[in-house]
Motif scaffolding. Structure first.
Motif, PDB file in Angstrom:
ATOM      1  N   LEU A   1       0.830  -1.201   0.000  1.00 15.65           N
ATOM      2  CA  LEU A   1       0.000   0.000   0.000  1.00 15.65           C
ATOM      3  C   LEU A   1       0.870   1.259   0.000  1.00 15.65           C
ATOM      4  CD1 LEU A   1      -2.703  -1.062   2.610  1.00 15.65           C
ATOM      5  CD2 LEU A   1      -2.996  -0.897   0.127  1.00 15.65           C
ATOM      6  N   PRO A   2       0.305   2.393  -0.375  1.00 19.61           N
ATOM      7  CA  PRO A   2       1.071   3.642  -0.325  1.00 19.61           C
ATOM      8  C   PRO A   2       1.617   3.877   1.083  1.00 19.61           C
ATOM      9  CG  PRO A   2      -0.964   3.945  -1.543  1.00 19.61           C
ATOM     10  CD  PRO A   2      -1.052   2.584  -0.936  1.00 19.61           C
TER      11      PRO A   2
ATOM     12  N   ARG B   1      -4.816  -4.322  -4.440  1.00 23.49           N
ATOM     13  CA  ARG B   1      -5.446  -3.905  -5.691  1.00 23.49           C
ATOM     14  C   ARG B   1      -6.916  -3.604  -5.475  1.00 23.49           C
ATOM     15  NH1 ARG B   1      -5.933  -7.727  -8.821  1.00 23.49           N
ATOM     16  NH2 ARG B   1      -4.826  -9.457  -7.779  1.00 23.49           N
ATOM     17  N   MET B   2      -7.577  -4.418  -4.647  1.00 26.23           N
ATOM     18  CA  MET B   2      -8.995  -4.235  -4.409  1.00 26.23           C
ATOM     19  C   MET B   2      -9.286  -2.924  -3.688  1.00 26.23           C
ATOM     20  SD  MET B   2     -11.498  -4.445  -1.885  1.00 26.23           S
ATOM     21  CE  MET B   2     -10.629  -5.357  -0.610  1.00 26.23           C
ATOM     22  N   VAL B   3      -8.588  -2.640  -2.587  1.00 23.48           N
ATOM     23  CA  VAL B   3      -8.894  -1.423  -1.827  1.00 23.48           C
ATOM     24  C   VAL B   3      -8.530  -0.163  -2.615  1.00 23.48           C
ATOM     25  CG1 VAL B   3      -8.700  -2.554   0.421  1.00 23.48           C
ATOM     26  CG2 VAL B   3      -6.686  -1.471  -0.580  1.00 23.48           C
ATOM     27  N   ALA B   4      -7.560  -0.281  -3.519  1.00 26.15           N
ATOM     28  CA  ALA B   4      -7.152   0.877  -4.300  1.00 26.15           C
ATOM     29  C   ALA B   4      -8.103   1.170  -5.453  1.00 26.15           C
ATOM     30  CB  ALA B   4      -5.731   0.665  -4.842  1.00 26.15           C
TER      31      ALA B   4
ATOM     32  N   HIS C   1     -11.269   0.685   5.506  1.00 28.40           N
ATOM     33  CA  HIS C   1     -11.586  -0.525   4.749  1.00 28.40           C
ATOM     34  C   HIS C   1     -11.454  -1.736   5.663  1.00 28.40           C
ATOM     35  CE1 HIS C   1     -10.134   2.362   1.702  1.00 28.40           C
ATOM     36  NE2 HIS C   1     -10.951   1.751   0.855  1.00 28.40           N
ATOM     37  N   LEU C   2     -12.443  -2.617   5.620  1.00 31.31           N
ATOM     38  CA  LEU C   2     -12.400  -3.868   6.364  1.00 31.31           C
ATOM     39  C   LEU C   2     -12.344  -5.022   5.374  1.00 31.31           C
ATOM     40  CD1 LEU C   2     -15.225  -3.196   8.996  1.00 31.31           C
ATOM     41  CD2 LEU C   2     -12.801  -2.564   9.119  1.00 31.31           C
ATOM     42  N   VAL C   3     -11.444  -5.970   5.617  1.00 29.11           N
ATOM     43  CA  VAL C   3     -11.359  -7.164   4.778  1.00 29.11           C
ATOM     44  C   VAL C   3     -11.505  -8.368   5.702  1.00 29.11           C
ATOM     45  CG1 VAL C   3     -10.039  -8.422   3.052  1.00 29.11           C
ATOM     46  CG2 VAL C   3      -9.756  -5.943   3.260  1.00 29.11           C
ATOM     47  N   VAL C   4     -12.474  -9.223   5.396  1.00 30.16           N
ATOM     48  CA  VAL C   4     -12.801 -10.354   6.266  1.00 30.16           C
ATOM     49  C   VAL C   4     -12.520 -11.669   5.549  1.00 30.16           C
ATOM     50  CG1 VAL C   4     -14.591 -11.465   7.656  1.00 30.16           C
ATOM     51  CG2 VAL C   4     -14.649  -8.974   7.310  1.00 30.16           C
ATOM     52  N   SER C   5     -11.708 -12.501   6.182  1.00 34.79           N
ATOM     53  CA  SER C   5     -11.462 -13.857   5.673  1.00 34.79           C
ATOM     54  C   SER C   5     -11.682 -14.821   6.820  1.00 34.79           C
ATOM     55  CB  SER C   5     -10.040 -13.990   5.126  1.00 34.79           C
ATOM     56  OG  SER C   5      -9.823 -15.303   4.635  1.00 34.79           O
ATOM     57  N   VAL C   6     -12.822 -15.483   6.828  1.00 36.17           N
ATOM     58  CA  VAL C   6     -13.174 -16.394   7.921  1.00 36.17           C
ATOM     59  C   VAL C   6     -14.118 -17.462   7.388  1.00 36.17           C
ATOM     60  CG1 VAL C   6     -15.235 -15.148   8.732  1.00 36.17           C
ATOM     61  CG2 VAL C   6     -13.806 -16.388  10.389  1.00 36.17           C
ATOM     62  N   GLY C   7     -14.138 -18.595   8.068  1.00 32.11           N
ATOM     63  CA  GLY C   7     -15.024 -19.687   7.669  1.00 32.11           C
ATOM     64  C   GLY C   7     -14.294 -20.986   7.456  1.00 32.11           C
TER      65      GLY C   7
ATOM     66  N   ALA D   1     -22.007  -0.474  -4.604  1.00 34.93           N
ATOM     67  CA  ALA D   1     -22.800  -1.541  -4.000  1.00 34.93           C
ATOM     68  C   ALA D   1     -23.005  -2.704  -4.963  1.00 34.93           C
ATOM     69  CB  ALA D   1     -24.152  -1.016  -3.524  1.00 34.93           C
ATOM     70  N   ARG D   2     -21.949  -3.011  -5.734  1.00 32.53           N
ATOM     71  CA  ARG D   2     -22.027  -4.170  -6.611  1.00 32.53           C
ATOM     72  C   ARG D   2     -20.810  -5.047  -6.372  1.00 32.53           C
ATOM     73  NH1 ARG D   2     -18.928  -2.764 -11.300  1.00 32.53           N
ATOM     74  NH2 ARG D   2     -19.743  -4.463 -12.573  1.00 32.53           N
ATOM     75  N   THR D   3     -21.036  -6.342  -6.502  1.00 28.36           N
ATOM     76  CA  THR D   3     -19.978  -7.317  -6.233  1.00 28.36           C
ATOM     77  C   THR D   3     -19.067  -7.452  -7.421  1.00 28.36           C
ATOM     78  OG1 THR D   3     -21.407  -8.540  -4.706  1.00 28.36           O
ATOM     79  CG2 THR D   3     -19.505  -9.718  -5.609  1.00 28.36           C
ATOM     80  N   VAL D   4     -17.778  -7.257  -7.174  1.00 36.03           N
ATOM     81  CA  VAL D   4     -16.730  -7.509  -8.155  1.00 36.03           C
ATOM     82  C   VAL D   4     -15.812  -8.553  -7.550  1.00 36.03           C
ATOM     83  CG1 VAL D   4     -14.784  -6.543  -9.438  1.00 36.03           C
ATOM     84  CG2 VAL D   4     -16.864  -5.174  -9.087  1.00 36.03           C
ATOM     85  N   VAL D   5     -15.439  -9.562  -8.326  1.00 33.62           N
ATOM     86  CA  VAL D   5     -14.567 -10.613  -7.837  1.00 33.62           C
ATOM     87  C   VAL D   5     -13.124 -10.253  -8.141  1.00 33.62           C
ATOM     88  CG1 VAL D   5     -13.949 -13.049  -8.000  1.00 33.62           C
ATOM     89  CG2 VAL D   5     -16.343 -12.363  -8.129  1.00 33.62           C
ATOM     90  N   TRP D   6     -12.276 -10.321  -7.112  1.00 34.17           N
ATOM     91  CA  TRP D   6     -10.847 -10.020  -7.245  1.00 34.17           C
ATOM     92  C   TRP D   6     -10.054 -11.291  -6.965  1.00 34.17           C
ATOM     93  CZ3 TRP D   6      -9.222  -5.007  -8.415  1.00 34.17           C
ATOM     94  CH2 TRP D   6     -10.236  -4.033  -8.404  1.00 34.17           C
ATOM     95  N   VAL D   7      -8.953 -11.445  -7.699  1.00 35.56           N
ATOM     96  CA  VAL D   7      -8.090 -12.631  -7.498  1.00 35.56           C
ATOM     97  C   VAL D   7      -6.638 -12.185  -7.495  1.00 35.56           C
ATOM     98  CG1 VAL D   7      -9.734 -14.209  -8.520  1.00 35.56           C
ATOM     99  CG2 VAL D   7      -8.027 -13.134  -9.970  1.00 35.56           C
TER     100      VAL D   7
END
Length: 209
Positions: A32-33, A193-196, A64-70, A203-209
């Motif tokens: 990140l910057p 890349r996603m947060v930038a 920004h919050l990024v959640v990876s759980v499950g 309010a639309r879902t975009v898939v990032w990889v």
């Protein structure tokens, strides 16, 4: 100043699995910057319900919050695959019961996270783990369907770790279910890349990889 906060489990809290190498949070920080902030509140071993314990630790200035759980929830449910069943249909019905619990827990978690009013992204559970069998991978697809639908229903971006971490060297030699420094770098890159670039106002879902 932007401030990225990582919540969830050892996908983000992976320092003990990459000794003497940068963990995911450090890789995100480097990507990140320099004027951006990063905070790790994810905890190795936490399940979906554990995110509730993490929320009070989210800094007030988080942007920004990024959640990876499950993944740990799916791991705990994997014992179902060893239970006897008369038919394939009976086996799927048993898995469906576990999915109902997972869906309810994930929905509650997401509601609580979104109550913070911060731009949020979700992550799927990766499935190219070297020790994962065909039955486990098939069942995991159903758990990921729950996460994907939750992201789409809420209009949140989704980082698909199944695609991001698709090779054996993406997993730690210390514990094959954890990200290695190689996999962590890929995860961090997707987050950066996603947060930038993602427009959270859409309010639309975009898939990032």
């Amino acid at each position: 100043m932007s401030h990225v906060v990582l919540l969830g489990d050892s996908i983000f809290d992976n320092a003990r699995y990459v000794p003497d190498r940068p963990p995911v949070i450090e890789q995100v920080r480097r990507g990140l910057p320099p004027d951006w902030k990063t905070t790790l509140v994810a905890v190795d071993g936490h399940t979906i319900t554990g995110v509730a314990v993490q929320l009070p630790r989210v800094p007030a200035d988080a942007t920004h919050l990024v959640v990876s759980v499950g993944g740990n929830d799916a791991l705990l449910a994997s014992g179902l695959l060893r239970e006897p069943a008369a038919t394939v249909g009976d086996a799927l019905a048993t898995v469906a019961e576990s999915l109902d619990e997972f869906r309810a827990a994930y929905a509650t978690m997401l509601k609580n996270v979104r109550a913070l009013g911060k731009p949020t992204a979700l992550c799927t559970i990766y499935d190219a783990i070297p020790v994962l069998g065909a039955a486990e991978r098939a069942a995991l697809a159903a758990f990921n369907d729950v996460i994907s639908r939750a992201a789409i229903g809420a209009g949140l971006p989704l980082i698909d770790l199944r695609v991001t971490c698709a090779h054996a060297d993406d997993y730690s030699p210390i514990s094959p279910i954890e990200p290695s420094v190689v996999g962590g770098a890929k995860i961090a890159d997707a987050i950066c890349r996603m947060v930038a670039a993602h427009d959270f106002r859409s309010a639309r879902t975009v898939v990032w990889v």
